[in-house]
Design a protein around this motif. Structure first.
Motif, PDB file in Angstrom:
ATOM      1  N   UNK A 319     -11.308  -9.502  -8.565  1.00 49.17           N
ATOM      2  CA  UNK A 319     -10.503  -7.978  -8.654  1.00 49.17           C
ATOM      3  C   UNK A 319     -10.113  -7.698  -7.534  1.00 49.17           C
ATOM      4  N   UNK A 320     -10.921  -8.007  -6.351  1.00 47.13           N
ATOM      5  CA  UNK A 320     -10.799  -7.492  -5.116  1.00 47.13           C
ATOM      6  C   UNK A 320      -9.204  -7.910  -4.575  1.00 47.13           C
ATOM      7  N   UNK A 321      -9.420  -9.492  -4.596  1.00 47.13           N
ATOM      8  CA  UNK A 321      -8.122 -10.263  -4.204  1.00 47.13           C
ATOM      9  C   UNK A 321      -6.945 -10.086  -4.945  1.00 47.13           C
ATOM     10  N   UNK A 322      -6.950  -9.894  -6.076  1.00 39.04           N
ATOM     11  CA  UNK A 322      -5.902  -9.557  -6.875  1.00 39.04           C
ATOM     12  C   UNK A 322      -5.149  -8.344  -6.591  1.00 39.04           C
ATOM     13  N   UNK A 323      -6.147  -7.129  -6.258  1.00 40.48           N
ATOM     14  CA  UNK A 323      -6.006  -5.916  -5.829  1.00 40.48           C
ATOM     15  C   UNK A 323      -5.062  -5.985  -4.846  1.00 40.48           C
ATOM     16  N   UNK A 324      -5.599  -6.634  -3.672  1.00 40.47           N
ATOM     17  CA  UNK A 324      -4.745  -6.822  -2.463  1.00 40.47           C
ATOM     18  C   UNK A 324      -3.385  -7.488  -2.762  1.00 40.47           C
ATOM     19  N   UNK A 325      -3.486  -8.367  -3.511  1.00 43.24           N
ATOM     20  CA  UNK A 325      -2.256  -9.201  -3.506  1.00 43.24           C
ATOM     21  C   UNK A 325      -1.253  -8.134  -4.211  1.00 43.24           C
ATOM     22  N   UNK A 327      -0.958  -4.927  -4.324  1.00 44.15           N
ATOM     23  CA  UNK A 327      -0.891  -3.783  -3.294  1.00 44.15           C
ATOM     24  C   UNK A 327       0.228  -4.196  -2.214  1.00 44.15           C
ATOM     25  N   UNK A 328       0.105  -5.433  -1.730  1.00 47.34           N
ATOM     26  CA  UNK A 328       1.000  -6.263  -0.880  1.00 47.34           C
ATOM     27  C   UNK A 328       2.421  -6.163  -1.267  1.00 47.34           C
ATOM     28  N   UNK A 329       2.442  -6.422  -2.760  1.00 50.37           N
ATOM     29  CA  UNK A 329       3.920  -6.595  -3.399  1.00 50.37           C
ATOM     30  C   UNK A 329       4.341  -5.152  -3.676  1.00 50.37           C
ATOM     31  N   UNK A 330       3.705  -4.062  -3.319  1.00 49.76           N
ATOM     32  CA  UNK A 330       4.031  -2.698  -3.751  1.00 49.76           C
ATOM     33  C   UNK A 330       3.717  -2.371  -5.214  1.00 49.76           C
ATOM     34  N   UNK A 331       2.886  -2.922  -5.713  1.00 48.90           N
ATOM     35  CA  UNK A 331       2.501  -2.797  -7.117  1.00 48.90           C
ATOM     36  C   UNK A 331       1.130  -1.995  -7.286  1.00 48.90           C
ATOM     37  N   UNK A 332       1.223  -0.657  -7.734  1.00 51.04           N
ATOM     38  CA  UNK A 332       0.002  -0.044  -7.684  1.00 51.04           C
ATOM     39  C   UNK A 332      -0.963  -0.202  -9.093  1.00 51.04           C
ATOM     40  N   UNK A 333      -1.919  -0.560  -8.824  1.00 47.48           N
ATOM     41  CA  UNK A 333      -3.132  -0.498  -9.795  1.00 47.48           C
ATOM     42  C   UNK A 333      -4.329  -0.206  -9.450  1.00 47.48           C
ATOM     43  N   UNK A 334      -5.557   0.018 -10.280  1.00 46.60           N
ATOM     44  CA  UNK A 334      -6.840   0.334  -9.727  1.00 46.60           C
ATOM     45  C   UNK A 334      -7.517  -0.930  -9.875  1.00 46.60           C
TER      46      UNK A 334
END
Ligand code: DC
Length: 393
Positions: A319-325, A327-334
């Motif tokens: 989940x942590x890796x997907x989150x970083x990925x 965020x880096x594309x400018x897509x916000x999620x929790x």
């Protein structure tokens, strides 16, 4: 095509039978298998099967004596002078050949007599196709078919088809299976690049199928299963330069959204869809080798793979890796919603009745929660060193 076909070349099977092949047939099928070996030499009037008889001239290399094909003067006025062409190219392989105005006689080759050769094809599809049989020589000498595209005249994917039946067991495959966001895509693509192998991202096929389903206005339920499977079987799909094209349109980004991942997971529970994608996936197995990533590469698609890796990481880590990925594309999620989506996907992928996500019995487990990408790659390459089939060659 059955034994009573009205196609004249069907008589080729009589000649193959005389040479020792076992042929069974039914109303609309033929099954040919090896019978006598070496093949039996024949002396045949081939006037009724002039084109197909060229194949007999190459089979003659594997016979127990000289084979003579008679009454074939028409060979001289086909795409090229086929008597001269066959004689020249057979001689390059080391064979003794006699030829006259209307006959050819080919002497068999002992294992020590075979020579590596580049076969000229004279823009004649039949020459290209029949000389491919020389590649089965017991000496293992390489046979190169020049200008192989000339087969396009009658059978454009002749060589692909041949390699499917003849080479499938020999093309090495590395399977990297595991749950979503375990990093298998990155690992598999990099291992493929380092080894110079082809790469199959099987998840993308399910993702594209999910997209095609949405666009057709369908839902991933049993009621639409047959329609979705029909879409999957006929996907106008191309992989070029890292892009995925659907009917020429670049859908690389569209299939990478979380929603597309969920659709992919849903269509992947439908048995008819999985069946429709099976042959498509197996066609990626081409020389010099394949690295395939997915959920069922080692269990269902390539059960005889040379190396199977089951890649995992903890749900928190993934989940942590997907989150970083994202965020880096400018897509916000929790992080929380990602983790619960991920666990829902794992649960569905693992509990479905067909090809559930599970390690193959002979898979090596790699938990990369604490490993860098480089460390994971090194581990897989080290395993590959241990098992690769051509190591001593
Ligand atoms: O690896 P991925 O996230 O791109 O895969 C998307 C979905 O496709 C995944 O949730 C399950 C399905 N899938 C599958 O069932 N079998 C495969 N070999 C690959 C993917």
């Amino acid at each position: 095509m059955g034994a009573d076909s009205i196609q004249g070349d069907i008589r080729f099977i009589d000649a193959a039978r005389q040479m020792g092949a076992q042929v069974d047939s039914g109303p609309n099928w033929l099954e040919v298998r090896r019978g006598a070996w070496p093949l039996k030499a024949i002396d045949l009037d081939a006037n009724h099967i002039p084109d197909a008889a060229m194949t007999l001239a190459v089979m003659a290399l594997y016979a127990d004596g000289p084979t003579t094909l008679r009454n074939i003067a028409s060979w001289r006025v086909k795409e090229t002078d086929r008597i001269d062409a066959m004689a020249n190219e057979l001689k390059k392989l080391g064979a003794t050949v006699e030829a006259g105005p209307d006959f050819i006689r080919v002497h068999p080759l002992a294992p020590a007599g075979w020579q590596p050769a580049s076969i000229h094809t004279y823009d004649d599809h039949r020459v290209a196709m029949c000389f491919s049989l020389a590649a089965f020589n017991p000496a293992g000498v390489p046979v190169r078919i020049l200008d192989p595209h000339c087969v396009a005249k009658t059978f454009p994917d002749y060589f692909e088809t041949l390699f499917l039946v003849a080479r499938a067991a020999e093309v090495p495959v590395i399977c990297i299976d595991g749950p979503t966001a375990s990093g298998k895509g990155t690992l598999a693509a990099e291992v493929a690049r380092l080894l110079g192998y082809h790469y199959l991202d099987s998840g993308s096929l399910y993702r594209v199928t999910g997209l095609a389903m949405r666009r057709a206005g369908l839902e991933a339920d049993a009621g639409h299963e047959a329609q979705i499977a029909a879409l999957a079987a006929a996907l106008p799909l191309q992989f070029t330069e890292g892009k995925v094209l659907l009917a020429g349109e670049d859908v690389s980004d569209d299939i990478r959204t979380e929603a597309a991942g969920m659709d992919a997971s849903r269509v992947s529970t439908l048995p008819a869809v999985r069946a429709a994608l099976l042959a498509l996936q197996q066609r990626f197995r081409r020389l010099p080798g394949l690295v395939a990533d997915g959920r069922d590469m080692g269990t269902v698609i390539f059960p005889d793979a040379t190396l199977k890796v089951f890649l995992t990481a903890s749900a928190a880590e993934r989940a942590e890796r997907r989150h970083k990925q994202l965020i880096s594309k400018g897509i916000s999620t929790t992080l929380d919603s990602l983790r619960s989506d991920l666990e829902a996907r794992d649960a569905r992928d693992s509990s479905r009745s067909v090809a559930p996500l599970k390690p193959a019995q002979d898979a090596r487990h790699l938990d990369n929660s604490q490993l860098s990408i480089e460390q994971s790659i090194d581990q897989v390459l080290e395993w590959w060193q241990q098992v690769q089939p051509f190591k001593s060659a």
